[in-house]
Scaffold this active site. Sequence first.
Site, mmCIF file in Angstrom:
data_model
loop_
_atom_site.group_PDB
_atom_site.id
_atom_site.type_symbol
_atom_site.label_atom_id
_atom_site.label_comp_id
_atom_site.label_asym_id
_atom_site.label_seq_id
_atom_site.Cartn_x
_atom_site.Cartn_y
_atom_site.Cartn_z
ATOM 1 N N HIS A 99 47.862 50.879 63.209
ATOM 2 C CA HIS A 99 47.046 52.091 63.103
ATOM 3 C C HIS A 99 46.726 52.664 64.488
ATOM 4 O O HIS A 99 46.943 53.859 64.756
ATOM 5 C CB HIS A 99 45.748 51.736 62.359
ATOM 6 N N HIS A 103 47.658 56.305 66.818
ATOM 7 C CA HIS A 103 46.857 57.228 67.644
ATOM 8 C C HIS A 103 47.465 57.354 69.039
ATOM 9 O O HIS A 103 47.573 58.442 69.591
ATOM 10 C CB HIS A 103 45.432 56.701 67.802
ATOM 11 N N HIS A 129 43.814 60.732 62.122
ATOM 12 C CA HIS A 129 43.545 60.071 60.847
ATOM 13 C C HIS A 129 44.108 60.878 59.690
ATOM 14 O O HIS A 129 44.066 62.105 59.692
ATOM 15 C CB HIS A 129 42.039 59.873 60.664
#
Lengths: 441, 90
Positions: free
Chosen positions: A131, A135, A141
Amino acid sequence: YALSGLKWQKMDLTWSIHSYPSPSHSPNLNKELVETILYYAFKAWSDVSPLTFQKQMTNSRDSKAGGDIRVSFAQMLHEDGYPFDGRGGTLAHAFFPGLDEVSGDTHFDNDEMWSFRGDSSSTDLFTVAVHEFGHALGLSHSSSDPSIMRPYYQGPADMNDFQLALDDRVAIQQLYGVKEGGQGDDADHDIPRLPSPPPTKTTQHSEPSFPERCQGGFDAVANIRGEVFFFKGEHFWRVNQKRSLWSLNPTLIKNFWIGLPPGTNKIDAVYERKSDSRIIFFIGSQYWVFIDNKAMGDYPRPLSEWGMRTKSGVPVDRVDAAFIWAHNGKTYLFSGGEFWRFDESKANELGTRHPDQGYPRDSSLWEGVPPDMDDVISWEQGDAYFFKDNQYWVLKSGGLNQDIITPKSTAVEWLWCPAPPMTSAPTNPQNPKECSCDVRG
Amino acid sequence: GESDQYSRALDWLSRYGYLPPADPRTSQLQTKEGIEKAIRIMQRFGGLQETGVLDNKTLKLMSTPRCSLPDIIGSDEMLKRKRRRRRRKR
């Protein structure tokens, strides 16, 4: 999916680890496992895009070193405007790509109990790392389900079989394009095909790339901290513990191994010293000692300090191969068809060494392997791997007299090259008339 | 406890970009409608039923461990980045 509007203007990214989870909070994660988990987290993204990720060794005290994505485990306030909050709550964050000093940096809350395949009382490092690296590559998100970019912790994922969800694949491919020859994606999905972004302007390196890598003939091969480095000319390739190449593209030796003389275009031999993990480079009649990837100040020093003389009494002026034999922990240096053995547990940092009594001996004592090998490493269960041209021979742990050893292709087995078209079977180097077969021959 | 829970929820909504942060210099207050709208957006983003009120499912999702980057990156986040860049340049 949602994009941050920021992306890297290059495909080959570097990463480094500046601190590790504290053993008191995450007792089941050692450094090697953390590195493996992060490698696989990057792989999730490189599997579906042209991105490559190469780990850099770094001195953790030097905050500016470490490449594009610098990973650290921090607690509470850690001077980036996004304090952590102890166990639970916020787990990690990463900065989007860009030219800022912090761009790409990825921070994990050191107060969490990080785990690999742990139970629900711990937090799966792999899932969170995938995750956060999303970024660091430019993704925001996502509210889509399934998507690894959902902001909430989703529990552990199977690291070995993990594949990004469609939402995430399309997002990363929107930014960086589709991996050539890879998971082309989307043919079996009813979604519009995305145009590839225009080619990015990246720094041009002189890259021998495929042909050089697959032709073999390496100047030196070394097992350093469990990874195998293949040196050739002014470049090297790096293979990790699972025999994956960090990148198909080679790295310039001078960009990674700091302290070798300018213009270095051939390394004779390299090995990692057992007693203190320092890395020894042999070039011509000199040698260098490295701490991590930096040469120590007192080097180069003359090879004569090793006290090697041929049987005819001539001082040795070059080293062809060097390795630590896992079978006995001794250091072996090869030159001109002879070899010397050293017990480095008795050696001083600076000062004359002495080969063990009874040396040199003929390299032909290592039966079944070429006597003028390019280099040797110990690998896996302590077996000795002898490299010559584009083949390698394995002497099982402790064995010296293993008559018939079938060589295998270095290019195919180590460097991810396609198998060559079938030709006559490879031969025993010391008995060319004898035919032997491998699975392809 | 209820007002404490409410203020914690407002803090959460601000932190993750659903509400503009209250500005002490201008005594800016969040409007009731603004908070309800923020909760709805948060619920939609999190895959919950959009009720606009802090029900149990919403509170539970708010207490789920998560990434500390905001879900909605607005002007406040950009300002914060600019300030950080300026600080570093100084």
